[in-house]
Design a protein around this motif. Structure first.
Motif, short mmCIF file in Angstrom:
data_model
loop_
_atom_site.label_atom_id
_atom_site.label_comp_id
_atom_site.label_asym_id
_atom_site.label_seq_id
_atom_site.Cartn_x
_atom_site.Cartn_y
_atom_site.Cartn_z
N ASN A 1 30.95 43.35 33.09
CA ASN A 1 30.62 41.92 33.05
C ASN A 1 31.85 41.05 33.29
N VAL A 2 32.97 41.46 32.73
CA VAL A 2 34.22 40.70 32.92
C VAL A 2 34.60 40.68 34.39
N TYR A 3 34.60 41.85 35.02
CA TYR A 3 35.03 41.94 36.41
C TYR A 3 34.06 41.23 37.35
N LYS A 4 32.78 41.33 37.06
CA LYS A 4 31.78 40.67 37.90
C LYS A 4 31.96 39.16 37.88
N GLN A 5 32.19 38.61 36.68
CA GLN A 5 32.37 37.16 36.55
C GLN A 5 33.62 36.68 37.28
N LEU A 6 34.62 37.54 37.38
CA LEU A 6 35.89 37.15 38.00
C LEU A 6 36.00 37.64 39.44
N SER A 7 34.90 38.17 40.00
CA SER A 7 34.82 38.58 41.41
C SER A 7 35.86 39.62 41.78
N VAL A 8 36.01 40.61 40.93
CA VAL A 8 36.90 41.74 41.22
C VAL A 8 36.18 43.03 40.85
N LYS A 9 36.75 44.14 41.30
CA LYS A 9 36.17 45.44 41.02
C LYS A 9 37.31 46.40 40.65
N GLN A 49 44.31 48.84 38.84
CA GLN A 49 44.22 48.38 40.23
C GLN A 49 42.84 47.78 40.47
N LEU A 50 42.84 46.56 41.01
CA LEU A 50 41.59 45.83 41.24
C LEU A 50 41.40 45.54 42.72
N LEU A 51 40.15 45.39 43.12
CA LEU A 51 39.79 44.99 44.48
C LEU A 51 39.18 43.61 44.42
N LYS A 52 39.60 42.73 45.29
CA LYS A 52 39.06 41.38 45.33
C LYS A 52 37.76 41.40 46.13
N LEU A 53 36.64 41.10 45.47
CA LEU A 53 35.34 41.21 46.13
C LEU A 53 35.19 40.18 47.24
N GLY A 54 34.66 40.63 48.38
CA GLY A 54 34.41 39.73 49.49
C GLY A 54 35.62 39.46 50.35
N ASN A 55 36.80 39.83 49.89
CA ASN A 55 38.03 39.63 50.67
C ASN A 55 38.99 40.76 50.36
N HIS A 56 38.90 41.82 51.13
CA HIS A 56 39.69 43.02 50.86
C HIS A 56 41.08 42.97 51.46
N THR A 76 46.71 44.85 43.17
CA THR A 76 45.54 44.63 44.03
C THR A 76 45.47 45.70 45.10
N LEU A 77 44.28 46.25 45.31
CA LEU A 77 44.06 47.12 46.46
C LEU A 77 43.76 46.23 47.66
N GLU A 96 29.70 49.57 47.86
CA GLU A 96 28.73 48.52 47.50
C GLU A 96 29.20 47.13 47.91
N ASP A 97 30.49 46.95 48.11
CA ASP A 97 31.02 45.65 48.52
C ASP A 97 31.48 45.68 49.98
N ALA A 98 30.98 46.62 50.76
CA ALA A 98 31.43 46.76 52.15
C ALA A 98 31.10 45.52 52.98
N VAL A 99 32.00 45.22 53.91
CA VAL A 99 31.83 44.09 54.82
C VAL A 99 31.76 44.64 56.24
N ILE A 100 30.73 44.27 56.98
CA ILE A 100 30.56 44.70 58.37
C ILE A 100 30.77 43.49 59.27
N VAL A 101 31.64 43.65 60.27
CA VAL A 101 31.96 42.56 61.18
C VAL A 101 31.74 43.04 62.61
N THR A 102 31.19 42.20 63.44
CA THR A 102 31.02 42.53 64.86
C THR A 102 31.44 41.35 65.70
N ASN A 103 32.02 41.64 66.86
CA ASN A 103 32.45 40.57 67.78
C ASN A 103 31.41 40.29 68.85
#
Length: 339
Positions: free
Chosen positions: A58-66, A85-92, A122-123, A170-177
């Motif tokens: 709950n703590v990590y989810k509220q602070l947008s980290v994993k 070590q934490l991962l910043k969700l949405g911006n790796h 940070t990872l 679960e937090d993967a980001v897919i980008v296409t050009n």
């Protein structure tokens, strides 16, 4: 009058001695407390503390980290120190700021109910892609893909190519050009070329399985061959000398006419196609300095020309074998460990 003023100043000072909580604390002291152990460093820590820190969902989810990993170093302070070590969700690709780390630490201390020595890192994924491959199989149910990199051979004959599974985090980001591209797993298809960044975790299966964080769908390169002579802007005629520096530091000066003619002939036959796997690999099998007239030209087995990477092929492999054989003729221990 002076005695009255002195009495008032003295009285004011006494009143403040008993009310230290009203004194402002400099910001630097507030921040430094995050790095300090508990007020009583010999007091026992809460049970299962390492596991409890890692599973504060709950703590990590509220602070947008994993949380990605946690360890404890026993030699720091009487009770040791925890490294999270934490991962910043949405911006790796972005580090947590000092302010964000401070907020996270305070939230962790509050959730646990005590203060202890805690360090946060940070990872962050690298700038350059970690894996490259073309999708050869898709498992929609498990959201994973089998990728094959036809430009990375696992044996000299290239009968076995590099292959691996990529399962989406679960937090993967897919980008296409692509103009009509989609950023959804459901729209990935067989034949798509991917650049992949991972969490660093590898499942030791065969093929190995990676956990994908960032996935980039890229257009394959135009693989129309280009003559090496055009890329290097020379015709390879009249080579007077070739100085070779091998990857292990050994050197060889080639001056005999037959060897120079053999190498010139092979260089003239080389045509190169652009590589889809553009990753940087440090070191090379060898590099050559060709002397033609008063000019010198560089050839390296990394096959990068004007910042563009090209693929190895049967003719470049033939040249490599020839140059290595020449070196081993005078130094049998050259490039030990390489067939």
């Amino acid at each position: 009058m002076k005695s009255i003023l002195l009495l008032l100043v003295f009285a004011f000072g006494l009143s403040n001695i008993g009310n230290q909580g009203d004194v402002a604390v400099p910001p630097t002291e507030v921040e430094s407390v995050y790095e300090l152990p508990s007020p009583n460093p010999t007091a026992p820590l809460p049970e299962n503390l390492q596991d409890r820190i890692f599973h504060l969902e709950n703590v990590y989810k509220q602070l947008s980290v994993k949380p990605m990993s946690i360890s404890k170093s026993e030699n720091e302070y009487p009770n040791g120190a925890f490294h999270l070590q934490l991962l910043k969700l949405g911006n790796h690709r972005e580090e947590l700021s000092l302010q964000e780390k401070g907020q996270i630490k305070e939230a962790i201390y509050k959730a646990i109910g005590s203060r202890f020595s805690l360090y946060i890192t940070t990872l962050v994924v690298s700038k350059e892609e970690e894996l490259v491959g073309v999708i050869s199989e898709i498992n929609r149910e498990e959201q994973k893909m089998l990728l094959i990199n036809p430009e990375a051979c696992l044996n000299k004959e290239c009968k076995e190519k590099e292959k691996f599974w990529v399962k989406l985090d679960e937090d993967a980001v897919i980008v296409t050009n692509k103009s009509n591209g989609s950023n959804k797993f459901e729209d990935l298809k067989l034949g798509d070329w991917l650049h992949v960044w991972t969490t660093g975790a590898i499942l030791q299966s065969y093929p190995a399985q990676y956990s994908g964080l960032d996935i980039e769908v890229v257009e394959p390169e135009d693989e129309t061959p280009v003559a090496l002579s055009k890329l290097m802007k020379i015709d390879f005629n009249g080579i007077k000398q070739i100085n070779v520096r091998y990857g292990d530091g050994n050197k060889l000066a080639i001056t005999d006419a037959k060897s120079l003619e053999d190498i010139s002939s092979k260089l003239k036959r080389i045509e190169l196609a652009r590589a889809n796997d553009k990753r940087t690999f440090y070191g090379s099998l060898y590099g050559m300095e060709l002397t033609i007239g008063e000019s010198k030209f560089q050839y390296r087995t990394s096959l990068r020309f004007d910042g563009i990477k090209y693929k190895q092929n049967s003719v470049t492999t033939e040249l490599n074998d020839y140059i290595v054989a020449l070196g081993r003729a005078s130094n049998p221990n050259l490039l030990s460990g390489i067939r």
